[in-house]
Design a protein around this motif. Sequence first.
Motif, PDB file in Angstrom:
ATOM      1  N   GLU A  45      39.546  16.367  14.894  1.00  0.00           N
ATOM      2  CA  GLU A  45      40.834  16.356  14.204  1.00  0.00           C
ATOM      3  C   GLU A  45      41.062  17.621  13.378  1.00  0.00           C
ATOM      4  O   GLU A  45      42.198  18.012  13.135  1.00  0.00           O
ATOM      5  CB  GLU A  45      40.964  15.118  13.312  1.00  0.00           C
ATOM      6  CG  GLU A  45      39.997  15.084  12.131  1.00  0.00           C
ATOM      7  CD  GLU A  45      40.233  13.893  11.215  1.00  0.00           C
ATOM      8  OE1 GLU A  45      41.139  13.096  11.503  1.00  0.00           O
ATOM      9  OE2 GLU A  45      39.493  13.763  10.214  1.00  0.00           O
ATOM     10  N   GLU A  46      40.000  18.284  12.950  1.00  0.00           N
ATOM     11  CA  GLU A  46      40.155  19.459  12.101  1.00  0.00           C
ATOM     12  C   GLU A  46      40.662  20.678  12.861  1.00  0.00           C
ATOM     13  O   GLU A  46      41.268  21.566  12.260  1.00  0.00           O
ATOM     14  CB  GLU A  46      38.825  19.801  11.426  1.00  0.00           C
ATOM     15  CG  GLU A  46      38.351  18.774  10.411  1.00  0.00           C
ATOM     16  CD  GLU A  46      37.089  19.221   9.696  1.00  0.00           C
ATOM     17  OE1 GLU A  46      36.670  20.383   9.913  1.00  0.00           O
ATOM     18  OE2 GLU A  46      36.521  18.424   8.928  1.00  0.00           O
ATOM     19  N   THR A  47      40.415  20.742  14.162  1.00  0.00           N
ATOM     20  CA  THR A  47      40.736  21.959  14.906  1.00  0.00           C
ATOM     21  C   THR A  47      41.689  21.759  16.072  1.00  0.00           C
ATOM     22  O   THR A  47      42.401  22.693  16.447  1.00  0.00           O
ATOM     23  CB  THR A  47      39.443  22.601  15.453  1.00  0.00           C
ATOM     24  OG1 THR A  47      38.691  21.595  16.158  1.00  0.00           O
ATOM     25  CG2 THR A  47      38.585  23.162  14.332  1.00  0.00           C
ATOM     26  N   ARG A 131      37.702  27.674  16.101  1.00  0.00           N
ATOM     27  CA  ARG A 131      38.381  28.054  14.862  1.00  0.00           C
ATOM     28  C   ARG A 131      38.954  29.462  15.016  1.00  0.00           C
ATOM     29  O   ARG A 131      38.475  30.251  15.812  1.00  0.00           O
ATOM     30  CB  ARG A 131      37.395  27.991  13.689  1.00  0.00           C
ATOM     31  CG  ARG A 131      36.779  26.613  13.507  1.00  0.00           C
ATOM     32  CD  ARG A 131      35.844  26.559  12.309  1.00  0.00           C
ATOM     33  NE  ARG A 131      35.199  25.255  12.194  1.00  0.00           N
ATOM     34  CZ  ARG A 131      35.756  24.187  11.625  1.00  0.00           C
ATOM     35  NH1 ARG A 131      36.976  24.281  11.108  1.00  0.00           N
ATOM     36  NH2 ARG A 131      35.109  23.036  11.559  1.00  0.00           N
TER      37      ARG A 131
END
Length: 314
Positions: A45-47, A131
């Motif tokens: 979910e972060e990337t 990222r």
Amino acid sequence: MLEEVERWLATRSWSLNDRPLHRILGAKQRTGQSVSVVLPALNEEETVGDIVAIIRHDLMQQAPLVDEIVVVDSGSTDRTAAVAAAAGARVVHRDTILPRIPAVPGKGEVLWRSLLVTTGDIVCFIDADLRDFSSDFVSGIVGPLLTDPGVDLVKAMYDRPLAGAAGQGGRVTELMARPLLNMHWPQLAGFVQPLGGEYAARRSLLEQLPFPVGYGVELGMLVDALHLVGLDALAQVDVGVRKHRHQDGQALGRMSAAIYRTAQLRLARGHLIRPSLTQFERSEDGFEPRTYSVDTEERPPMSEIAEYAERKVA
């Protein structure tokens, strides 16, 4: 290095500057080929949202290179699916694809099933944990497939920093995959990132390849593609720097075991006496063994699956 590999490096190893985006778009328009981007995802979910949003903005809205973005969720327990959908991807859960065949855990399993829920003539795989992502990762590896009809598979190559140190990432590549390839498949010794998760290929090739269900999928695909279409049909493009989440040493050990198993199958189609790996963790009572099974299953070429053949006829 083999003379054949030196020649390949000079003729099939490119940089982003070799194919400006306008040239790639012109080739896409002339050939009429469609492009699918697939992100296999498990708790990213972060990337995943940023990756989808950048591809959608740069290569769908600003430049019509990508026709669809599909995130295949392999059982996330976080908000991966919701974040990816909000960013503009079509999200499909692994278990809803080809339910006749029960799904097993593993990245290769997700990539194999993705062929049933995408339509592109060219399929581009991008890991969902990157990222500082750039859409050059997509255009760079898709470009040769659109401009060069003799190319069937393109891998991204890049620097992989680890803890701020340049070139120290890719530990499984350097300690396991590269020695295996140099010793057993020296024609593939020119690939900078043979295990990289960013690559694109023609559907016509992918549907003929078996897919190891786990971490061996990249090595297996490269070796099988070499035998099927030859070295000159394979290529690589320098896309700069790849930043992502790094695994710990024990996870890398399990990855290495799966990759070795994949290589072993292709060398002899033999059987491991013990398809498992024991590692050790320190506890209050000393070192305790932890035993993990090694991925041994492979999915057949998608061209052999009845549902896939029916979809193509329809």
